[in-house]
Design an enzyme around this catalytic site. Structure first.
Site, PDB file in Angstrom:
ATOM      1  N   ARG A 240       0.842  -1.180   0.000  1.00  0.00           N
ATOM      2  CA  ARG A 240       0.000   0.000   0.000  1.00  0.00           C
ATOM      3  C   ARG A 240       0.880   1.233   0.000  1.00  0.00           C
ATOM      4  O   ARG A 240       1.981   1.218   0.584  1.00  0.00           O
ATOM      5  CB  ARG A 240      -0.874   0.064   1.268  1.00  0.00           C
ATOM      6  CG  ARG A 240      -2.163  -0.741   1.207  1.00  0.00           C
ATOM      7  CD  ARG A 240      -3.184  -0.121   0.254  1.00  0.00           C
ATOM      8  NE  ARG A 240      -4.414  -0.883   0.166  1.00  0.00           N
ATOM      9  CZ  ARG A 240      -4.639  -1.903  -0.671  1.00  0.00           C
ATOM     10  NH1 ARG A 240      -3.685  -2.294  -1.507  1.00  0.00           N
ATOM     11  NH2 ARG A 240      -5.802  -2.508  -0.687  1.00  0.00           N
ATOM     12  N   GLU A 269      -2.139   8.004  -4.005  1.00  0.00           N
ATOM     13  CA  GLU A 269      -2.449   7.607  -5.384  1.00  0.00           C
ATOM     14  C   GLU A 269      -3.910   7.937  -5.716  1.00  0.00           C
ATOM     15  O   GLU A 269      -4.749   7.947  -4.814  1.00  0.00           O
ATOM     16  CB  GLU A 269      -2.177   6.096  -5.573  1.00  0.00           C
ATOM     17  CG  GLU A 269      -3.053   5.189  -4.750  1.00  0.00           C
ATOM     18  CD  GLU A 269      -2.647   3.709  -4.888  1.00  0.00           C
ATOM     19  OE1 GLU A 269      -1.472   3.383  -4.692  1.00  0.00           O
ATOM     20  OE2 GLU A 269      -3.555   2.915  -5.190  1.00  0.00           O
ATOM     21  N   HIS A 287      -1.099   0.416  -9.630  1.00  0.00           N
ATOM     22  CA  HIS A 287      -1.839  -0.458  -8.691  1.00  0.00           C
ATOM     23  C   HIS A 287      -2.549  -1.597  -9.448  1.00  0.00           C
ATOM     24  O   HIS A 287      -3.773  -1.728  -9.403  1.00  0.00           O
ATOM     25  CB  HIS A 287      -2.859   0.367  -7.883  1.00  0.00           C
ATOM     26  CG  HIS A 287      -3.247  -0.284  -6.585  1.00  0.00           C
ATOM     27  ND1 HIS A 287      -3.537   0.415  -5.436  1.00  0.00           N
ATOM     28  CD2 HIS A 287      -3.410  -1.595  -6.258  1.00  0.00           C
ATOM     29  CE1 HIS A 287      -3.859  -0.425  -4.470  1.00  0.00           C
ATOM     30  NE2 HIS A 287      -3.792  -1.649  -4.937  1.00  0.00           N
TER      31      HIS A 287
END
Ligand code: DGY
Length: 333
Positions: A240, A269, A287
């Site tokens: 993360r 993000e 991601h």
């Protein structure tokens, strides 16, 4: 009795919407416009369930406005979008999607490690930019992967998948650090040795981060930890954003303290720290570690299964908190 009402926060596979419509009255965000927090509250009013993707913030303020809500089901394994304490206090179950993405995500972790250590994207940019005119003995010389030391921080299912790939596929020495040590049989399967965090940082040639994000793991890798790492090591983050201090990482990439980094997740993000965008020795992906269509479909199906299991049958499959169901009876059911 009418069907319970649920909302789906983002655009998702049509067959998942159809599946959920068998059991529920469904409000689906097919336009995929992100709902602001006030919009989310408005959409969830009177609804018993939310199909979430892992980014929708569920906190005390939202819960106090949505008294009919009984379950929020993430189609992700990560669940740092949930304030589980507030959810438990409000009698709302949170569920995630463990297991179904393990191997796909471990594949990607390894892909990112390989691309980073062997400078794949730097080489490609060079070639596409028309700079490749001749062979050179040191052209994009990278770091050895086989036979090197693989460090893993966070040794859940995905960490173990990466360890197996490293040990069995690439003959790497695998060391790991985790909140709790694995049992001996699992360590043997992964050929992984438990070490303290400092030894992990000092010894790993390639350090892969796979730990969950929480207040405790915020900036688990910052300037002080990077200073302990081997000069010329590589760092991979598929966990993360926020686990790494991106500004400190960019400085270490610029100075050459770290040879390279591979990042699939970022603080804040989809914004990416500008210093990371300007250094060449970092592989950046949006991601996508779990992104194969079969895996994303399995993740979505598990979230749907959880909504159905909880709201129709009374027991979620992969709950993150224990909630007494009679706390929030759904009037319309
Ligand atoms: C997860 O499942 O947590 C991955 O990050 C994909 O969102």
């Amino acid at each position: 009795m009418g069907k319970p009402a649920i909302a789906i926060a983002r655009a998702i596979f049509p067959q998942i919407i159809e599946r959920l419509q068998i059991h529920f009255e469904v409000l689906a965000n097919q336009s995929d416009e992100l709902w602001s927090q006030p919009q989310m509250i408005e959409k969830l009013r009177g609804r018993a369930g939310l199909f979430a993707t892992g980014t929708e913030r569920i906190d005390a303020a939202l819960l106090s406005e949505c008294p009919h809500l009984e379950i929020c089901a993430n189609m992700s394994v990560g669940y740092n979008n949930f304030d589980l304490q507030a959810m438990s206090a409000a009698g709302v179950v949170g569920t995630n999607a463990p297991g179904v993405l393990t191997e796909t995500t471990a594949d990607f972790g390894f892909a990112l490690l390989m691309a980073t250590a062997r400078r794949v994207t730097e080489g490609e940019h060079f070639l596409r930019g028309g700079h490749w005119t001749r062979w050179a003995y040191d052209l994009f010389a990278g770091a050895e992967v086989h036979g090197s030391t693989l460090g893993i921080l966070g040794m859940g299912r995905i960490g173990q998948g990466i360890a197996r790939r490293g040990a069995h596929g690439f003959g790497m020495r695998v060391i790991y650090h985790n909140r709790s040590r694995l049992d001996a049989a699992t360590e043997e399967q992964c050929k992984a040795r438990f070490v303290g965090k400092e030894e992990l940082l000092r010894t790993a040639d390639h350090l892969v981060l796979v730990l969950p994000y929480s207040a405790q793991s915020h900036h688990a890798i910052g300037a002080a930890e990077i200073a302990l790492m081997k000069p010329g090591a590589t760092l991979i983050n598929i966990a993360r954003g926020g686990i790494v201090d991106d500004a400190a990482l960019a400085a270490a990439l610029k100075s050459g303290k770290l040879a390279a980094a591979g990042l699939d997740v970022f603080e804040g993000e989809p914004q990416v720290h500008p210093d990371l965008l300007s250094v060449p020795n970092v592989v950046l992906t949006p991601h996508i570690a779990s992104a194969t269509l079969p895996t994303r479909l399995a993740m979505a199906n598990l979230a749907a299964d959880n909504l159905i299991a909880h709201l129709v049958n009374g027991t979620p499959l992969t709950p993150l908190n224990a909630v007494r169901r009679d706390r929030r009876p759904f009037d319309g059911r």
